[in-house]
Design a protein around this motif. Structure first.
Motif, mmCIF file in Angstrom:
data_model
loop_
_atom_site.group_PDB
_atom_site.id
_atom_site.type_symbol
_atom_site.label_atom_id
_atom_site.label_comp_id
_atom_site.label_asym_id
_atom_site.label_seq_id
_atom_site.Cartn_x
_atom_site.Cartn_y
_atom_site.Cartn_z
ATOM 1 N N GLU A 93 0.814 -1.221 0.000
ATOM 2 C CA GLU A 93 0.000 0.000 0.000
ATOM 3 C C GLU A 93 0.843 1.265 0.000
ATOM 4 O O GLU A 93 0.476 2.258 -0.627
ATOM 5 C CB GLU A 93 -0.897 0.040 1.243
ATOM 6 C CG GLU A 93 -1.988 -0.973 1.281
ATOM 7 C CD GLU A 93 -2.689 -0.983 2.636
ATOM 8 O OE1 GLU A 93 -2.665 0.046 3.353
ATOM 9 O OE2 GLU A 93 -3.243 -2.043 2.986
ATOM 10 N N ASP A 94 1.953 1.247 0.739
ATOM 11 C CA ASP A 94 2.726 2.459 1.015
ATOM 12 C C ASP A 94 3.887 2.706 0.058
ATOM 13 O O ASP A 94 4.651 3.645 0.269
ATOM 14 C CB ASP A 94 3.285 2.403 2.444
ATOM 15 C CG ASP A 94 2.199 2.463 3.502
ATOM 16 O OD1 ASP A 94 1.041 2.790 3.172
ATOM 17 O OD2 ASP A 94 2.504 2.158 4.677
ATOM 18 N N THR A 95 4.048 1.849 -0.968
ATOM 19 C CA THR A 95 5.253 1.941 -1.794
ATOM 20 C C THR A 95 4.960 1.809 -3.275
ATOM 21 O O THR A 95 3.884 1.377 -3.687
ATOM 22 C CB THR A 95 6.268 0.839 -1.410
ATOM 23 O OG1 THR A 95 5.676 -0.442 -1.669
ATOM 24 C CG2 THR A 95 6.696 0.942 0.037
ATOM 25 N N ILE A 96 5.978 2.152 -4.049
ATOM 26 C CA ILE A 96 6.008 1.934 -5.498
ATOM 27 C C ILE A 96 7.155 0.963 -5.760
ATOM 28 O O ILE A 96 8.297 1.212 -5.356
ATOM 29 C CB ILE A 96 6.269 3.252 -6.257
ATOM 30 C CG1 ILE A 96 5.211 4.290 -5.920
ATOM 31 C CG2 ILE A 96 6.349 2.997 -7.765
ATOM 32 C CD1 ILE A 96 5.591 5.712 -6.327
ATOM 33 N N ASP A 97 6.861 -0.139 -6.412
ATOM 34 C CA ASP A 97 7.866 -1.168 -6.720
ATOM 35 C C ASP A 97 8.707 -0.691 -7.895
ATOM 36 O O ASP A 97 8.169 -0.345 -8.945
ATOM 37 C CB ASP A 97 7.142 -2.471 -7.065
ATOM 38 C CG ASP A 97 8.072 -3.645 -7.295
ATOM 39 O OD1 ASP A 97 9.295 -3.442 -7.450
ATOM 40 O OD2 ASP A 97 7.563 -4.774 -7.344
ATOM 41 N N ILE A 98 10.029 -0.669 -7.718
ATOM 42 C CA ILE A 98 10.879 -0.242 -8.837
ATOM 43 C C ILE A 98 11.788 -1.345 -9.364
ATOM 44 O O ILE A 98 12.491 -1.141 -10.336
ATOM 45 C CB ILE A 98 11.691 1.029 -8.517
ATOM 46 C CG1 ILE A 98 12.716 0.814 -7.430
ATOM 47 C CG2 ILE A 98 10.768 2.167 -8.158
ATOM 48 C CD1 ILE A 98 13.716 1.955 -7.324
ATOM 49 N N ILE B 193 12.620 7.596 -10.137
ATOM 50 C CA ILE B 193 12.694 6.141 -10.295
ATOM 51 C C ILE B 193 13.597 5.769 -11.472
ATOM 52 O O ILE B 193 14.423 4.861 -11.363
ATOM 53 C CB ILE B 193 11.283 5.537 -10.451
ATOM 54 C CG1 ILE B 193 10.546 5.611 -9.103
ATOM 55 C CG2 ILE B 193 11.338 4.107 -10.980
ATOM 56 C CD1 ILE B 193 9.060 5.279 -9.183
ATOM 57 N N SER B 194 13.482 6.477 -12.570
ATOM 58 C CA SER B 194 14.340 6.196 -13.738
ATOM 59 C C SER B 194 15.812 6.387 -13.396
ATOM 60 O O SER B 194 16.654 5.562 -13.758
ATOM 61 C CB SER B 194 13.957 7.094 -14.910
ATOM 62 O OG SER B 194 12.664 6.777 -15.361
ATOM 63 N N ALA B 195 16.121 7.482 -12.701
ATOM 64 C CA ALA B 195 17.510 7.737 -12.305
ATOM 65 C C ALA B 195 18.007 6.642 -11.361
ATOM 66 O O ALA B 195 19.131 6.142 -11.509
ATOM 67 C CB ALA B 195 17.625 9.112 -11.641
ATOM 68 N N LEU B 196 17.191 6.245 -10.405
ATOM 69 C CA LEU B 196 17.576 5.174 -9.479
ATOM 70 C C LEU B 196 17.810 3.869 -10.210
ATOM 71 O O LEU B 196 18.800 3.182 -9.962
ATOM 72 C CB LEU B 196 16.484 4.956 -8.426
ATOM 73 C CG LEU B 196 16.522 5.855 -7.222
ATOM 74 C CD1 LEU B 196 15.240 5.699 -6.409
ATOM 75 C CD2 LEU B 196 17.740 5.567 -6.356
ATOM 76 N N ARG B 197 16.904 3.513 -11.090
ATOM 77 C CA ARG B 197 17.039 2.247 -11.823
ATOM 78 C C ARG B 197 18.349 2.210 -12.604
ATOM 79 O O ARG B 197 19.023 1.198 -12.636
ATOM 80 C CB ARG B 197 15.834 2.029 -12.742
ATOM 81 C CG ARG B 197 14.549 1.684 -11.982
ATOM 82 C CD ARG B 197 13.358 1.539 -12.916
ATOM 83 N NE ARG B 197 13.556 0.508 -13.900
ATOM 84 C CZ ARG B 197 13.405 -0.805 -13.711
ATOM 85 N NH1 ARG B 197 13.019 -1.236 -12.527
ATOM 86 N NH2 ARG B 197 13.609 -1.667 -14.676
ATOM 87 N N ARG B 198 18.704 3.325 -13.234
ATOM 88 C CA ARG B 198 19.988 3.377 -13.972
ATOM 89 C C ARG B 198 21.169 3.225 -13.016
ATOM 90 O O ARG B 198 22.114 2.488 -13.294
ATOM 91 C CB ARG B 198 20.105 4.688 -14.735
ATOM 92 C CG ARG B 198 19.362 4.731 -16.054
ATOM 93 C CD ARG B 198 19.716 5.954 -16.885
ATOM 94 N NE ARG B 198 19.523 7.211 -16.185
ATOM 95 C CZ ARG B 198 18.364 7.873 -16.109
ATOM 96 N NH1 ARG B 198 17.290 7.395 -16.675
ATOM 97 N NH2 ARG B 198 18.289 9.006 -15.468
ATOM 98 N N LYS B 199 21.138 3.933 -11.895
ATOM 99 C CA LYS B 199 22.269 3.931 -10.960
ATOM 100 C C LYS B 199 22.459 2.590 -10.255
ATOM 101 O O LYS B 199 23.582 2.234 -9.904
ATOM 102 C CB LYS B 199 22.093 5.018 -9.902
ATOM 103 C CG LYS B 199 22.235 6.410 -10.422
ATOM 104 C CD LYS B 199 23.671 6.772 -10.524
ATOM 105 C CE LYS B 199 23.815 8.201 -11.007
ATOM 106 N NZ LYS B 199 25.120 8.458 -11.554
#
Length: 172
Positions: free
Chosen positions: A47-52, A162-168
């Motif tokens: 409920e409290d998050t977005i899965d990346i 999220i895009s920046a995190l996924r790349r890093k």
């Protein structure tokens, strides 16, 4: 004869032993691995998050609160409540993943401080909070819990984050 994974790997690696796949001991080991309980994310975390995405051990999530850049790592291990519930290899992997995600978060946010914690007082499933803090944020210097009502993310901003995190962190 074939290789099989030892049922109790050593802390320094996975043991390889010879086994006859038709032997009773081989069938028992295979049954043990096949009957392990399935892992699922706790309903409150859903409920409290977005899965990346998923790292080798942990699911990576963003907390739905724009007050702070706030991530969770949740090791995908059934019944893990404490870090000590992981074996030594998994504990080392968790520390590697905490380091990787923390470095990425710090680089992306240019934060002043990182708060890293595994509390689990409300949600018993093992999860590690990684929160980017600024000396001027609403909770500084206190912990973030209970200080501010969660603030909804701007859709574009959170997708860019999220895009920046996924790349890093090598998620794509």
């Amino acid at each position: 004869m074939q290789y099989r994974r030892s049922p109790d790997p050593s802390p320094i690696g996975i043991g390889i032993v010879w086994s006859n796949p038709t032997s009773p001991s081989h069938r028992a080991i295979r049954k043990t691995f096949m009957s392990e309980p399935a892992w699922s994310l706790h309903s409150r975390l859903k409920e409290d998050t977005i899965d990346i995405g998923d790292l080798p051990l942990s699911k990576v999530l963003v907390i739905k609160d724009a007050n702070y850049p706030w991530l969770l790592l949740v090791p995908r291990r059934p019944d893990a409540v404490e870090i000590i519930d992981l074996d030594e290899v998994q504990q080392a992997q968790l520390m590697t993943e905490i380091s990787r995600v923390s470095r990425a978060l710090k680089e992306i946010t240019k934060c002043d401080k990182l708060n890293i914690a595994a509390l689990g007082n409300l949600v018993p499933q093992l999860h590690v909070h990684i929160i980017a803090r600024r000396t001027g944020d609403a909770a500084w210097p206190r912990p973030v819990w209970g200080v501010m009502q969660p603030l909804a993310h701007d859709a574009t901003e959170v997708q860019n984050f999220i895009s920046a995190l996924r790349r890093k962190i090598w998620l794509g």
